[in-house]
Design a protein around this motif. Structure first.
Motif, mmCIF file in Angstrom:
data_model
loop_
_atom_site.group_PDB
_atom_site.id
_atom_site.type_symbol
_atom_site.label_atom_id
_atom_site.label_comp_id
_atom_site.label_asym_id
_atom_site.label_seq_id
_atom_site.Cartn_x
_atom_site.Cartn_y
_atom_site.Cartn_z
ATOM 1 N N ILE A 205 0.845 -1.186 0.000
ATOM 2 C CA ILE A 205 0.000 0.000 0.000
ATOM 3 C C ILE A 205 0.884 1.241 0.000
ATOM 4 O O ILE A 205 1.855 1.327 0.744
ATOM 5 N N ASN A 206 0.552 2.206 -0.817
ATOM 6 C CA ASN A 206 1.285 3.458 -0.922
ATOM 7 C C ASN A 206 1.275 4.190 0.419
ATOM 8 O O ASN A 206 0.256 4.249 1.106
ATOM 9 N N ALA A 207 2.403 4.782 0.795
ATOM 10 C CA ALA A 207 2.528 5.495 2.068
ATOM 11 C C ALA A 207 1.546 6.655 2.159
ATOM 12 O O ALA A 207 0.933 6.871 3.212
ATOM 13 N N GLN B 56 2.470 -1.497 10.440
ATOM 14 C CA GLN B 56 3.133 -2.655 9.845
ATOM 15 C C GLN B 56 3.889 -2.260 8.582
ATOM 16 O O GLN B 56 5.024 -2.678 8.374
ATOM 17 N N GLN B 57 3.270 -1.463 7.725
ATOM 18 C CA GLN B 57 3.906 -1.070 6.472
ATOM 19 C C GLN B 57 5.136 -0.200 6.704
ATOM 20 O O GLN B 57 6.160 -0.373 6.055
ATOM 21 N N ALA C 50 11.095 0.159 7.118
ATOM 22 C CA ALA C 50 12.314 0.401 7.897
ATOM 23 C C ALA C 50 13.222 -0.830 7.892
ATOM 24 O O ALA C 50 14.447 -0.709 7.764
ATOM 25 N N VAL C 51 12.646 -2.010 8.015
ATOM 26 C CA VAL C 51 13.435 -3.250 8.002
ATOM 27 C C VAL C 51 14.096 -3.441 6.634
ATOM 28 O O VAL C 51 15.273 -3.793 6.549
ATOM 29 N N ARG C 52 13.344 -3.194 5.554
ATOM 30 C CA ARG C 52 13.905 -3.319 4.200
ATOM 31 C C ARG C 52 15.072 -2.361 4.003
ATOM 32 O O ARG C 52 16.108 -2.736 3.449
ATOM 33 N N LEU D 96 -8.672 0.662 13.994
ATOM 34 C CA LEU D 96 -7.553 -0.153 14.453
ATOM 35 C C LEU D 96 -6.933 -0.927 13.305
ATOM 36 O O LEU D 96 -5.719 -1.090 13.229
ATOM 37 N N GLY D 97 -7.777 -1.381 12.368
ATOM 38 C CA GLY D 97 -7.257 -2.073 11.188
ATOM 39 C C GLY D 97 -6.363 -1.166 10.359
ATOM 40 O O GLY D 97 -5.257 -1.545 9.970
ATOM 41 N N VAL D 98 -6.827 0.046 10.102
ATOM 42 C CA VAL D 98 -6.038 1.008 9.317
ATOM 43 C C VAL D 98 -4.752 1.371 10.071
ATOM 44 O O VAL D 98 -3.664 1.414 9.495
ATOM 45 N N PHE D 99 -4.885 1.606 11.366
ATOM 46 C CA PHE D 99 -3.733 1.964 12.200
ATOM 47 C C PHE D 99 -2.706 0.833 12.194
ATOM 48 O O PHE D 99 -1.506 1.068 12.014
ATOM 49 N N ALA D 100 -3.149 -0.403 12.351
ATOM 50 C CA ALA D 100 -2.243 -1.554 12.396
ATOM 51 C C ALA D 100 -1.531 -1.746 11.059
ATOM 52 O O ALA D 100 -0.320 -2.008 11.025
#
Length: 121
Positions: A4-6, A78-79, A84-86, A70-74
């Motif tokens: 999903i686009n930032a 996550q994204q 950041a990990v990538r 909460l779904g959108v926030f999570a």
């Protein structure tokens, strides 16, 4: 960011916060600041308990808000975490390549690929 686009995620998050603030302002009659505060505290799952919806519509709206928000926030968290990990992995791979860690195994010696004493080939 992949997936999903930032900007889409941030826009959805902003829309949820604005919608929640307007909803609680009109349904519960709270001030704009209290409505915003309740929206963010509920969305972030902190839940101080200082403000509690009193009307039936407010209670139903809160449960729907929690499920959607909460779904959108999570997904947003996550994204951004995956991004950041990538970036960290890419930087680590770049460092390893730069230091010649993988190159010395192919050459069979202990000199790093970026050794200033080693002549260019």
């Amino acid at each position: 960011m992949r997936g999903i686009n930032a900007l889409t995620l941030l826009a959805m998050l902003l829309l949820i916060i604005v919608s929640g603030t307007v909803f609680f302002r009109h349904v519960e009659g709270w001030s704009w600041l209290d409505s915003y505060f309740f929206t963010v505290v509920t969305l972030s799952t902190v839940g101080y308990g200082e403000l509690v919806p009193a009307s039936p519509l407010g209670k139903i709206g809160t449960t729907i808000f929690i499920l959607l928000g909460l779904g959108v926030f999570a997904v947003t968290i996550q994204q951004f975490g995956a991004y950041a990990v990538r970036k960290r992995e890419e930087h680590t791979e770049w460092l390893i390549a730069r230091l010649g860690h993988t190159d010395k195994h192919h050459r069979g010696d202990d000199k790093p690929a970026n050794d200033p004493e080693r002549p260019e080939t």
